[in-house]
Design a protein around this motif. Structure first.
Motif, mmCIF file in Angstrom:
data_model
loop_
_atom_site.group_PDB
_atom_site.id
_atom_site.type_symbol
_atom_site.label_atom_id
_atom_site.label_comp_id
_atom_site.label_asym_id
_atom_site.label_seq_id
_atom_site.Cartn_x
_atom_site.Cartn_y
_atom_site.Cartn_z
ATOM 1 N N LEU A 392 0.831 -1.205 0.000
ATOM 2 C CA LEU A 392 0.000 0.000 0.000
ATOM 3 C C LEU A 392 0.863 1.251 0.000
ATOM 4 O O LEU A 392 1.648 1.478 0.915
ATOM 5 N N ARG A 393 0.711 2.038 -1.046
ATOM 6 C CA ARG A 393 1.306 3.374 -1.041
ATOM 7 C C ARG A 393 0.136 4.316 -0.847
ATOM 8 O O ARG A 393 -0.635 4.569 -1.776
ATOM 9 N N ASP A 394 -0.017 4.805 0.369
ATOM 10 C CA ASP A 394 -1.239 5.520 0.744
ATOM 11 C C ASP A 394 -1.244 6.957 0.241
ATOM 12 O O ASP A 394 -0.221 7.502 -0.167
ATOM 13 N N GLU A 409 -12.867 12.444 -3.869
ATOM 14 C CA GLU A 409 -12.052 11.940 -4.965
ATOM 15 C C GLU A 409 -11.099 10.836 -4.496
ATOM 16 O O GLU A 409 -10.372 10.264 -5.299
ATOM 17 N N SER A 410 -11.016 10.573 -3.191
ATOM 18 C CA SER A 410 -10.022 9.610 -2.694
ATOM 19 C C SER A 410 -10.204 8.258 -3.393
ATOM 20 O O SER A 410 -11.297 7.716 -3.439
ATOM 21 N N THR A 411 -9.105 7.759 -3.926
ATOM 22 C CA THR A 411 -9.146 6.593 -4.812
ATOM 23 C C THR A 411 -8.040 5.605 -4.451
ATOM 24 O O THR A 411 -6.913 6.011 -4.183
ATOM 25 N N LEU A 412 -8.403 4.313 -4.443
ATOM 26 C CA LEU A 412 -7.391 3.262 -4.283
ATOM 27 C C LEU A 412 -7.315 2.479 -5.595
ATOM 28 O O LEU A 412 -8.309 1.907 -6.037
ATOM 29 N N PHE A 413 -6.123 2.479 -6.218
ATOM 30 C CA PHE A 413 -5.900 1.657 -7.412
ATOM 31 C C PHE A 413 -5.362 0.304 -6.969
ATOM 32 O O PHE A 413 -4.371 0.239 -6.236
ATOM 33 N N SER A 423 4.371 2.671 -12.356
ATOM 34 C CA SER A 423 3.920 3.765 -13.229
ATOM 35 C C SER A 423 2.834 4.589 -12.559
ATOM 36 O O SER A 423 2.864 5.814 -12.577
ATOM 37 N N ILE A 424 1.852 3.912 -11.957
ATOM 38 C CA ILE A 424 0.765 4.648 -11.302
ATOM 39 C C ILE A 424 1.305 5.418 -10.099
ATOM 40 O O ILE A 424 0.942 6.569 -9.871
ATOM 41 N N THR A 425 2.173 4.773 -9.323
ATOM 42 C CA THR A 425 2.705 5.416 -8.119
ATOM 43 C C THR A 425 3.452 6.702 -8.476
ATOM 44 O O THR A 425 3.313 7.718 -7.801
ATOM 45 N N LYS A 426 4.226 6.656 -9.564
ATOM 46 C CA LYS A 426 5.017 7.836 -9.928
ATOM 47 C C LYS A 426 4.149 8.962 -10.485
ATOM 48 O O LYS A 426 4.513 10.125 -10.389
ATOM 49 N N THR A 432 -4.777 12.399 -3.065
ATOM 50 C CA THR A 432 -6.047 11.667 -3.122
ATOM 51 C C THR A 432 -5.968 10.272 -3.733
ATOM 52 O O THR A 432 -6.962 9.560 -3.740
ATOM 53 N N GLN A 433 -4.786 9.860 -4.254
ATOM 54 C CA GLN A 433 -4.716 8.570 -4.935
ATOM 55 C C GLN A 433 -3.707 7.630 -4.264
ATOM 56 O O GLN A 433 -2.540 7.992 -4.088
ATOM 57 N N ALA A 434 -4.188 6.458 -3.872
ATOM 58 C CA ALA A 434 -3.338 5.447 -3.234
ATOM 59 C C ALA A 434 -3.224 4.243 -4.171
ATOM 60 O O ALA A 434 -4.070 4.044 -5.055
ATOM 61 N N VAL A 435 -2.181 3.427 -3.964
ATOM 62 C CA VAL A 435 -1.953 2.258 -4.824
ATOM 63 C C VAL A 435 -1.744 1.019 -3.952
ATOM 64 O O VAL A 435 -0.964 1.042 -3.002
ATOM 65 N N PHE A 436 -2.457 -0.057 -4.283
ATOM 66 C CA PHE A 436 -2.285 -1.344 -3.593
ATOM 67 C C PHE A 436 -1.812 -2.352 -4.634
ATOM 68 O O PHE A 436 -2.492 -2.600 -5.626
#
Length: 620
Positions: A392-394, A409-413, A423-426, A432-436
């Motif tokens: 998780l990159r919160d 707008e808070s979003t978890l990809f 790519s998404i993390t960078k 508002t955007q986190a990546v799992f």
């Protein structure tokens, strides 16, 4: 001294009402969006116009509302009293002008501050209002809030009432489209809350005879109910409830003065509390609140004088009192007293329901005790993992803090593999955007018990990231986006994730939080311009536009798209496909079709649907 540090009278400017709405639309309608989410701005515009029609119905005039949506233009016609002809222009273009400040005329109205239709007017390229009263008609037209045509009062044979037609401004709502499913759900809610009202939408009629009971019938399959819906009505309050056989968590629909309070509020807190209190007293047992409410599907609607909402979009009730007159009860007391008396009476009169409910609570208690040991181990493991967890990159802001519409707008990809996650993390918005990140394919959870959520590290960490273990109240992200490749493996991962959510958290899907990220199939460019194409049609149009010989690249997977390019697909032009459930299909039916034994039906379905994909790929 630099220009940036100067602060003089020239820096101060007053915006007129329409400029302010257009510059800061979020203050008036929450998030903008493109129509892929039920709380996107275009639906708020529609709601603001319909709310005025509903207020007419509540006042006893206009039992039919006609709604038409053709492409991007909306028309709403009621048969109420009509706006007083001399005030037609003012009512839709002067802030704080309206008929609802007179609290006798609109005692329990939804739109109280005279902002709604002005926001619709300011945010539309074309806005027309017509009012008919006493066989006379007055009409006016606007563009972006500016009056462009004011017609004289004319005689007419039309029925009395008001008609508003508007086209949301594409400069503000980018790439938007109205999704039928969301519009129909909103219109049905209006019918459930206003029995006797008929809404005709694009020729289809909607009407409710039994109010909230009809709403629950629509949302839970007959075979999934533990007992028949308990439906109770009183002055200014209505409740309905049952328990589900298949879902694990709580699901609620809450309303105030006909407004769907998707974020709940004081009335929903009181309702959940009252159910626990009443059931404990009825059975004379100190059950755990979570055992009583586990798998509950409930609805509550109350009417309050001059309600206080926590934002202009009215998604959460903040009022603690039913009304401002002396001696009126608090919302909590009002809901508690009603539930205590009526639910208790109902259970006494319906011993069969009381018995089924008791069995359901005891079953929940057994399951909780079985899980308690493994849950503790899993929580400890999740805590340790979260210290070192790179899954998780919160982001910085989350859904529970809804006072600022930006947090919606808070979003978890949810991504597969390191390259796509990277790519998404960078390129994401860290606010508002986190990546799992998933490691390979998740487990097929079809037919498994909740135990697997705790035993499987990946599921346990995903549940912890979303914070939905006990209920949806603390859900940390408004949008949960599955971002996988559009190849066979990516499709399989999508299916396994959807299975996980359907099996254990179906209300995430029912409440419109789950999406699939659309990513471009092609990039078409020349030296001057780059166009990303999401379909074969878009590719052909781009080639035509950039001829003679543009460079065409086909993207095979997310990992091939550089972070610099990715920012265009997850920024303001993000394209999301909502994962929706058909009202005629139960969770159990869906799961057994897609994930059960390999039936001929499913094989036929896959072959039929795969052919379309393959044709497109071969042409490309």
């Amino acid at each position: 001294m630099s220009d940036q540090s100067k602060y003089t009278e020239d820096n101060i400017r007053s915006l007129d009402w329409k400029e302010h709405i257009r510059m800061r639309p979020g203050m008036y309608i929450g998030k903008l969006g493109d129509g892929s989410s039920p709380d996107d701005g275009i639906y708020i515009l529609l709601k603001e116009v319909i709310d005025n029609c509903i207020d007419e119905f509540v006042m006893g005039t206009g039992k039919t509302i006609e709604v038409t949506i053709r492409d991007k233009t909306v028309s709403v016609r009621d048969y109420g009293r009509g706006i007083p002809l001399g005030k037609v222009v003012d009512v839709v273009s002067k802030m704080n002008t309206g008929g609802k400040y007179d609290s006798l005329a609109f005692k329990k109205s939804v739109g109280l501050n005279g902002v709604g239709t002005k926001a619709v007017n300011a945010l539309s390229t074309h806005f027309r209002v017509e009012s008919v009263r006493e066989e006379k008609q007055k009409a006016a037209e606007f563009s972006a809030g500016n009056l462009v045509l004011e017609e004289d009062i004319i005689e007419t044979t039309k029925r009395k009432g008001t008609k508003v037609t508007f086209t949301p401004d594409e400069a503000i709502f980018k790439n938007y489209k109205f999704r039928n499913e969301y519009v129909v759900k909103m219109l049905k809610n209006y019918c459930y809350l206003n029995t006797g009202l008929t809404i005709i939408y694009n020729g289809e009629k909607y009407f409710s005879e039994y109010g909230l009971r009809d709403l629950l019938d629509e949302n839970i399959a007959e075979e999934d109910k533990v007992y028949n819906i308990i439906h109770l009505r009183g002055d200014d309050i209505e409740i309905a409830m049952t328990h589900s056989k298949s879902q694990y968590s709580e699901e609620y629909h809450s309303f105030v003065n006909g407004q769907n309070t998707t974020q709940g509020g004081t009335h929903l807190v009181a309702f959940r509390e009252a159910i626990v209190k009443t059931i404990r007293e009825f059975y004379n047992k100190g059950f755990e609140p979570s055992d009583i409410r586990k798998s509950i599907v409930g609805a509550v609607s109350i009417k309050v004088m001059e309600p206080v909402f926590e934002s202009q979009t009215k998604t959460k009730l903040g009022s603690t009192e039913i009304g401002s007159e002396p001696g009126m009860p608090s919302v909590r007391t009002f809901v508690n007293d009603f539930v205590k008396n009526n639910l208790d009476n109902y259970l006494h009169k319906n011993p069969e329901t009381a018995d089924l409910l008791l069995r359901k609570i005891l079953q929940a208690e057994r399951e909780r005790k079985e899980l308690s040991g493994i849950r503790k181990l899993a929580k400890d493991r999740a805590k340790k993992a979260s210290l070192h967890n790179k899954k998780l990159r919160d982001c910085r802001v989350h859904l529970p803090d809804v006072k600022n519409p930006r947090y919606l707008e808070s979003t978890l990809f949810i991504t597969e593999g390191d390259s796509a996650s990277g790519s998404i993390t960078k390129s994401r918005d860290v606010n508002t955007q986190a990546v799992f990140s998933l490691r390979g394919k998740p487990l097929n959870s079809y037919g498994m018990s909740k135990k697997i959520v705790y035993e499987n590290e990946e599921f346990n960490l995903l549940q912890a990231a979303l914070d939905i273990e006990d209920d949806m109240e603390n859900l940390r992200y408004n949008n949960i986006v599955i971002a996988t490749d559009a190849d066979v493996d990516g499709m399989h991962i999508r299916l396994l994730l959807i299975t996980f959510f359907l099996q254990f958290f179906p209300e995430l899907i029912k409440e419109g939080h789950l999406y699939i990220l659309q990513t471009p199939l092609f990039r078409v460019r020349n030296k001057k311009e780059t166009i990303y194409c999401y379909s074969e049609e878009e590719r052909k149009a781009a080639i035509e536009k950039l001829k003679p010989k543009p460079e065409i690249t086909r993207f095979k997977g997310l990992g091939e798209i550089s972070p610099n390019e990715f920012q265009f697909f997850i920024g303001e032009d993000i394209r999301l496909d909502p994962v929706m459930m058909d009202k005629h299909t139960s969770v159990e039916q869906l799961l057994s079709f897609y994930m059960g034994k390999n039936t001929p039906d499913r094989q036929e379905f896959i072959i039929k649907n795969l052919k379309v994909e393959l044709d497109t790929i071969e042409e490309a």
